[in-house]
Write a protein that holds these residues in place. Structure first.
Motif, short mmCIF file in Angstrom:
data_model
loop_
_atom_site.label_atom_id
_atom_site.label_comp_id
_atom_site.label_asym_id
_atom_site.label_seq_id
_atom_site.Cartn_x
_atom_site.Cartn_y
_atom_site.Cartn_z
N ILE A 154 -12.75 -37.15 -27.37
CA ILE A 154 -12.61 -35.77 -27.84
C ILE A 154 -13.93 -35.01 -27.70
CG2 ILE A 154 -12.18 -34.34 -29.90
CD1 ILE A 154 -10.23 -36.56 -30.82
N GLN A 155 -15.04 -35.69 -28.03
CA GLN A 155 -16.35 -35.05 -27.88
C GLN A 155 -16.65 -34.74 -26.41
OE1 GLN A 155 -18.16 -34.13 -30.67
NE2 GLN A 155 -16.25 -34.88 -31.61
N TRP A 213 -14.44 -34.21 -24.08
CA TRP A 213 -13.54 -33.13 -23.69
C TRP A 213 -14.19 -31.77 -23.99
CZ3 TRP A 213 -8.27 -33.29 -21.97
CH2 TRP A 213 -7.64 -32.06 -21.95
N ARG A 214 -14.92 -31.71 -25.09
CA ARG A 214 -15.53 -30.45 -25.52
C ARG A 214 -16.91 -30.19 -24.89
NH1 ARG A 214 -14.43 -31.04 -32.06
NH2 ARG A 214 -12.17 -30.73 -31.99
N THR A 215 -17.43 -31.19 -24.18
CA THR A 215 -18.77 -31.06 -23.61
C THR A 215 -18.81 -29.99 -22.52
OG1 THR A 215 -19.25 -33.39 -24.05
CG2 THR A 215 -20.65 -32.29 -22.43
N PRO A 216 -19.78 -29.08 -22.54
CA PRO A 216 -19.88 -28.06 -21.49
C PRO A 216 -20.31 -28.66 -20.16
CG PRO A 216 -21.77 -27.94 -22.97
CD PRO A 216 -20.82 -28.93 -23.58
N GLN A 228 -16.54 -28.58 -16.53
CA GLN A 228 -15.74 -28.59 -17.75
C GLN A 228 -14.43 -29.35 -17.54
OE1 GLN A 228 -16.69 -26.88 -20.83
NE2 GLN A 228 -15.17 -28.35 -21.52
N ASN A 249 -15.14 -33.05 -17.27
CA ASN A 249 -15.37 -33.64 -18.58
C ASN A 249 -14.06 -33.86 -19.33
OD1 ASN A 249 -18.07 -33.53 -18.02
ND2 ASN A 249 -18.51 -31.78 -19.34
N GLN A 250 -13.12 -32.93 -19.17
CA GLN A 250 -11.84 -33.07 -19.84
C GLN A 250 -11.05 -34.26 -19.31
OE1 GLN A 250 -10.13 -29.19 -19.29
NE2 GLN A 250 -11.20 -28.29 -21.04
#
Length: 204
Positions: A88-89, A91-94, A183, A186-187
């Motif tokens: 989850i972290q 996924w949110r990483t720029p 992005q 990362n997702q």
């Protein structure tokens, strides 16, 4: 380690190797700055650093299992939850920001590059936490822990080296792409960690 477990481990390690992290970014940066022939020393340092962390994690887990054999199941579920949280972290990483500093450009010695890679691998406390959560999913208490360490460490080293070497080799091209579309990348990696975190405790 049975073949099925090793194949699951291999798939998970490949996903881990491609996930954005300090060592992957370092391989990209040094590939741009010095070319792959010098960046390889950064990669070797990082891989050996990871092997040291794997050893620390595995034999620490082994000591816990010897004290309480049922602790392995607890570690697997706690580890699975941690992998889901990590996904989850991620996924949110720029997107990655490939910044090249003058200090990095000036540091060209192979020994310095090697140490940078090793320090990046062992100095991040999240790495130790990750392996502490990740490795119990694949440990078989009925098999020699030393044998499993060699298999897991060798598999991880080969995969990590290959991925980082590839990143260093194509760094001129992949760096700008990661900055623009990182992005989504990362997702995808974050989603993979969530799936691993859910599936592994249930399949062991």
């Amino acid at each position: 380690m049975v073949l099925q477990t090793w194949l699951l481990y291999l798939i998970a390690v490949i996903g881990l190797a491609f996930a954005p992290g300090p060592n992957g970014l370092l391989a990209l940066t040094h590939g741009v700055l010095y070319g792959r022939s010098k960046a390889i020393w950064t990669i070797i340092g990082g891989v050996l650093g990871f092997v040291a962390v794997i050893a620390l994690s595995m034999f620490g887990i082994g000591a816990i299992i010897q004290t309480s054999p049922s602790a392995l199941n607890i570690l697997k579920w706690v580890g699975g939850a941690y992998l889901i949280w990590l996904g989850i972290q991620l996924w949110r990483t720029p997107p990655v920001n490939l910044i090249i500093s003058e200090k990095a450009i000036a540091e060209k010695k192979r020994s310095a590059l090697f140490m940078q890679g090793a320090i990046a691998a062992v100095s991040n406390p999240k790495v130790l936490l990750f392996f502490g959560a990740f490795l119990p999913q694949f440990i078989d208490p009925q098999i020699s822990l030393l044998t499993q360490f060699f298999v897991m460490a060798l598999t991880f080293s080969v995969v990590e080296f290959a991925v980082e070497f590839m990143l260093a080799s194509v760094s001129v091209y992949i760096g700008p792409w990661l900055e623009k579309r990182g992005q989504r990348f990362n997702q995808v990696c974050g989603g993979l960690f969530v799936v691993i975190g859910i599936a592994l405790p249930l399949t062991q």
